[in-house]
Write an enzyme that holds these catalytic residues in place. Sequence first.
Site, mmCIF file in Angstrom:
data_model
loop_
_atom_site.group_PDB
_atom_site.id
_atom_site.type_symbol
_atom_site.label_atom_id
_atom_site.label_comp_id
_atom_site.label_asym_id
_atom_site.label_seq_id
_atom_site.Cartn_x
_atom_site.Cartn_y
_atom_site.Cartn_z
ATOM 1 N N SER A 70 0.796 -1.238 0.000
ATOM 2 C CA SER A 70 0.000 0.000 0.000
ATOM 3 C C SER A 70 0.823 1.279 0.000
ATOM 4 O O SER A 70 0.255 2.369 -0.084
ATOM 5 C CB SER A 70 -0.961 0.005 1.197
ATOM 6 N N LYS A 73 0.051 3.722 -2.707
ATOM 7 C CA LYS A 73 -0.967 4.777 -2.645
ATOM 8 C C LYS A 73 -0.371 6.177 -2.513
ATOM 9 O O LYS A 73 -1.082 7.164 -2.733
ATOM 10 C CB LYS A 73 -1.941 4.502 -1.493
ATOM 11 N N SER A 134 -5.877 3.592 4.499
ATOM 12 C CA SER A 134 -5.356 2.800 3.387
ATOM 13 C C SER A 134 -6.456 2.060 2.642
ATOM 14 O O SER A 134 -6.256 0.938 2.151
ATOM 15 C CB SER A 134 -4.299 1.789 3.882
ATOM 16 N N LYS A 263 3.202 6.524 4.842
ATOM 17 C CA LYS A 263 2.353 5.422 4.396
ATOM 18 C C LYS A 263 2.926 4.065 4.769
ATOM 19 O O LYS A 263 4.106 3.795 4.574
ATOM 20 C CB LYS A 263 2.174 5.501 2.869
#
Length: 447
Positions: A70, A73, A134, A263
């Site tokens: 993730s 992202k 997320s 993140k």
Amino acid sequence: MNFSKRLHRYAVTGLVFILALVLGLQSLPASTAKAADTLGIQAKSAILVDYNSGQILYEKNADQVYPPASMTKMMTEYLVMQALHNKKLTWNTKVSISNYAYQISQNRTYSNVPLRMDYQYTVRDLYEAMAIYSANGAAIALAEKIGGSEKNFANLMNQTAKKLGMTNAHYINSTGLENADLGKFATEGGANGANELSARDIAKLAYHVIKDYPEALNISKVPVRNFTAGVDSPIQMVNWNYMLPGLGSNMKQYTYEGVDGLKTGHTDLAGYCFTGTVKQNGRRLISVVMGTDSDGQRFEQTKTLFDYGYQQFSKKAVARKNQPIPNQKAVAIRNGKAGTVKLAFGKSMNLMVADGENPNVAFRVTLDRSKLDKNGQLEAPVQKGEQIGYATLATNGNTAYGHLFANDNKIPVVAAEQVDQNSWIVRMFQGIGSFFAGIFSWIAGRF
């Protein structure tokens, strides 16, 4: 000395040159190599960057590509922010939900908030769900809004990665889910396809998120927020970044003062990953760890990197603006009241240096060819402070001061003094002298 030799001497002294300037007397073992020997970071790859200077303080397998999960992202976030700044979107723009985004969002084994196809969400609703929680369905919906399809959006991701200098990056989707998870919704990459990025590429992306759209940190640093759009009761979104202050006593073991992004990521293939950033006393660090073994380990390894960056390094000046560059030849000037001009640094440069060690650095100075005549001379007049080249920080001996971007280790080189042009009558006699010097040189060559 005859005219031919004299002309040859001036031509040689005026040629474009590369000057190695050594500042300091002690040699310093490579900072990055020392870190690799002593930190023992437990991750497949990692990197630590001083944001202010772009200097790399630590790296381990930083160019090896791995699935980023993730952390993908962050590029989706970057492109949403770009669309907002370009006025293609507003925070209140309505976004419809496709069957693809809907189906993925219903799988709560992934990070998700459930979305409805009969409801329109705002960009802000979806962005916050993506950046804080997320949420994969939210990321897909935003990608489709910007690109028309996720496949088109992935192409945009790759184009943007290239512009940002992410040389090893390859995106096939907006979320970081692997094709095995996406099933029939996967559009490229084969049954086992996944996004691929290196730690260095991710650090470059993180740098640009912070530099280009610093407001992104106002969302990434939110510890907890409720998702209320289109649901019967609020869904509490707890940030997966356990290092954020404000997550409560149960996360106290991971909390690190000043952390405000960026993140996390996790899949079975990628392991546990984290791109972190922290700011203390005006100094920001960026870190990436990829492929750790557990949820907590990614934060423990990040803490080790942050501690190393703050506790073991201090700022030292290696060049100061307008400081004359010592131990160098002056540059020849044509038609000037002085025959040469000295060079100076056009701006200051600082390095983060391991405490107790003295920097042993080298600069290579290159003159701008467009400012030189065929004999390598500047044409008078030359103004003090006029840029006539640049200095590149280079490796010297065992010293290694790597930077995230090539231009981070360059500073302009300027004229250290003003050199006015000779009067027309002096230039006239100089021209006559040059004419006869040419004739005598030709004659000397004949005999």
